[in-house]
Design a protein around this motif. Sequence first.
Motif, PDB file in Angstrom:
ATOM      1  N   PHE A 223     -42.596   2.896 -35.287  1.00  0.00           N
ATOM      2  CA  PHE A 223     -42.715   2.423 -33.912  1.00  0.00           C
ATOM      3  C   PHE A 223     -41.406   1.772 -33.463  1.00  0.00           C
ATOM      4  O   PHE A 223     -40.898   2.056 -32.379  1.00  0.00           O
ATOM      5  CB  PHE A 223     -43.880   1.425 -33.803  1.00  0.00           C
ATOM      6  CG  PHE A 223     -43.997   0.784 -32.456  1.00  0.00           C
ATOM      7  CD1 PHE A 223     -44.540   1.485 -31.380  1.00  0.00           C
ATOM      8  CD2 PHE A 223     -43.575  -0.521 -32.251  1.00  0.00           C
ATOM      9  CE1 PHE A 223     -44.639   0.898 -30.121  1.00  0.00           C
ATOM     10  CE2 PHE A 223     -43.673  -1.115 -31.001  1.00  0.00           C
ATOM     11  CZ  PHE A 223     -44.206  -0.404 -29.939  1.00  0.00           C
ATOM     12  N   TYR A 224     -40.858   0.920 -34.306  1.00  0.00           N
ATOM     13  CA  TYR A 224     -39.609   0.220 -34.010  1.00  0.00           C
ATOM     14  C   TYR A 224     -38.465   1.228 -33.814  1.00  0.00           C
ATOM     15  O   TYR A 224     -37.708   1.146 -32.849  1.00  0.00           O
ATOM     16  CB  TYR A 224     -39.302  -0.753 -35.151  1.00  0.00           C
ATOM     17  CG  TYR A 224     -38.021  -1.538 -34.989  1.00  0.00           C
ATOM     18  CD1 TYR A 224     -37.960  -2.609 -34.110  1.00  0.00           C
ATOM     19  CD2 TYR A 224     -36.889  -1.234 -35.734  1.00  0.00           C
ATOM     20  CE1 TYR A 224     -36.792  -3.346 -33.969  1.00  0.00           C
ATOM     21  CE2 TYR A 224     -35.735  -1.961 -35.604  1.00  0.00           C
ATOM     22  CZ  TYR A 224     -35.683  -3.019 -34.720  1.00  0.00           C
ATOM     23  OH  TYR A 224     -34.531  -3.750 -34.583  1.00  0.00           O
ATOM     24  N   GLN A 225     -38.373   2.197 -34.698  1.00  0.00           N
ATOM     25  CA  GLN A 225     -37.322   3.208 -34.581  1.00  0.00           C
ATOM     26  C   GLN A 225     -37.491   4.007 -33.294  1.00  0.00           C
ATOM     27  O   GLN A 225     -36.524   4.357 -32.630  1.00  0.00           O
ATOM     28  CB  GLN A 225     -37.303   4.134 -35.805  1.00  0.00           C
ATOM     29  CG  GLN A 225     -36.119   5.078 -35.829  1.00  0.00           C
ATOM     30  CD  GLN A 225     -34.783   4.342 -35.809  1.00  0.00           C
ATOM     31  OE1 GLN A 225     -34.557   3.427 -36.603  1.00  0.00           O
ATOM     32  NE2 GLN A 225     -33.895   4.724 -34.894  1.00  0.00           N
ATOM     33  N   GLY A 226     -38.730   4.291 -32.923  1.00  0.00           N
ATOM     34  CA  GLY A 226     -38.994   5.002 -31.670  1.00  0.00           C
ATOM     35  C   GLY A 226     -38.485   4.232 -30.463  1.00  0.00           C
ATOM     36  O   GLY A 226     -37.952   4.817 -29.516  1.00  0.00           O
ATOM     37  N   LEU A 227     -38.641   2.904 -30.487  1.00  0.00           N
ATOM     38  CA  LEU A 227     -38.109   2.080 -29.394  1.00  0.00           C
ATOM     39  C   LEU A 227     -36.582   2.161 -29.356  1.00  0.00           C
ATOM     40  O   LEU A 227     -35.988   2.303 -28.280  1.00  0.00           O
ATOM     41  CB  LEU A 227     -38.552   0.617 -29.556  1.00  0.00           C
ATOM     42  CG  LEU A 227     -40.034   0.341 -29.385  1.00  0.00           C
ATOM     43  CD1 LEU A 227     -40.349  -1.109 -29.735  1.00  0.00           C
ATOM     44  CD2 LEU A 227     -40.486   0.659 -27.967  1.00  0.00           C
ATOM     45  N   LEU A 228     -35.962   2.078 -30.518  1.00  0.00           N
ATOM     46  CA  LEU A 228     -34.497   2.169 -30.574  1.00  0.00           C
ATOM     47  C   LEU A 228     -34.020   3.542 -30.110  1.00  0.00           C
ATOM     48  O   LEU A 228     -33.017   3.656 -29.396  1.00  0.00           O
ATOM     49  CB  LEU A 228     -34.005   1.890 -31.996  1.00  0.00           C
ATOM     50  CG  LEU A 228     -34.262   0.485 -32.549  1.00  0.00           C
ATOM     51  CD1 LEU A 228     -33.769   0.386 -33.992  1.00  0.00           C
ATOM     52  CD2 LEU A 228     -33.634  -0.579 -31.681  1.00  0.00           C
TER      53      LEU A 228
END
Length: 177
Positions: free
Chosen positions: A161-166
Amino acid sequence: GREGDFVTAPLISDLFSRSLANQIIEIQTLMNVPLTILEIGAGNGTMACDILLALQKADNLPEQYLILEVSPNLIVRQKALIAASLPEFIDRVKWISEPPQKAWKGIILANEVLDALSVERFRVVDNKPCYVDVGLAVNEADKTVRFAPVLRDADKALQSFYQGLLDKDHILLEGTE
């Protein structure tokens, strides 16, 4: 318990519901189309009843009032209260067990719903996501206990999820929650 676990604003006074009714009238006026109201989790039906009474007094009843409710016991209580207060309108109140699947124009009300949903929080620490759980902090000196954040390593789902935001160019600064 049988009577519920907390008291919400609509159960204390009709002021909250009448305020929502005023907002509904304003939205109705701005949109200038017949609206449907969808209330998610209507409790014992007090807020729905008070809103409908206020809208009736303003001669602005909606075409339909939907109540998304999964509790059979609450549905019975809601129907009884609304039927007793607005018998002429009860046929336009419809109970549903899942959100509408087709597009519609209207207003969604969800009093005391979002704060009852379980959520997971995360915080950026050293440019990595960490879960933020709720723990207890004990102060032995003054014998007090308070809630305090407890950080937990991210699992694969949070990392993804975090990588998707980045990947979408979101900027998440240190300490962002």
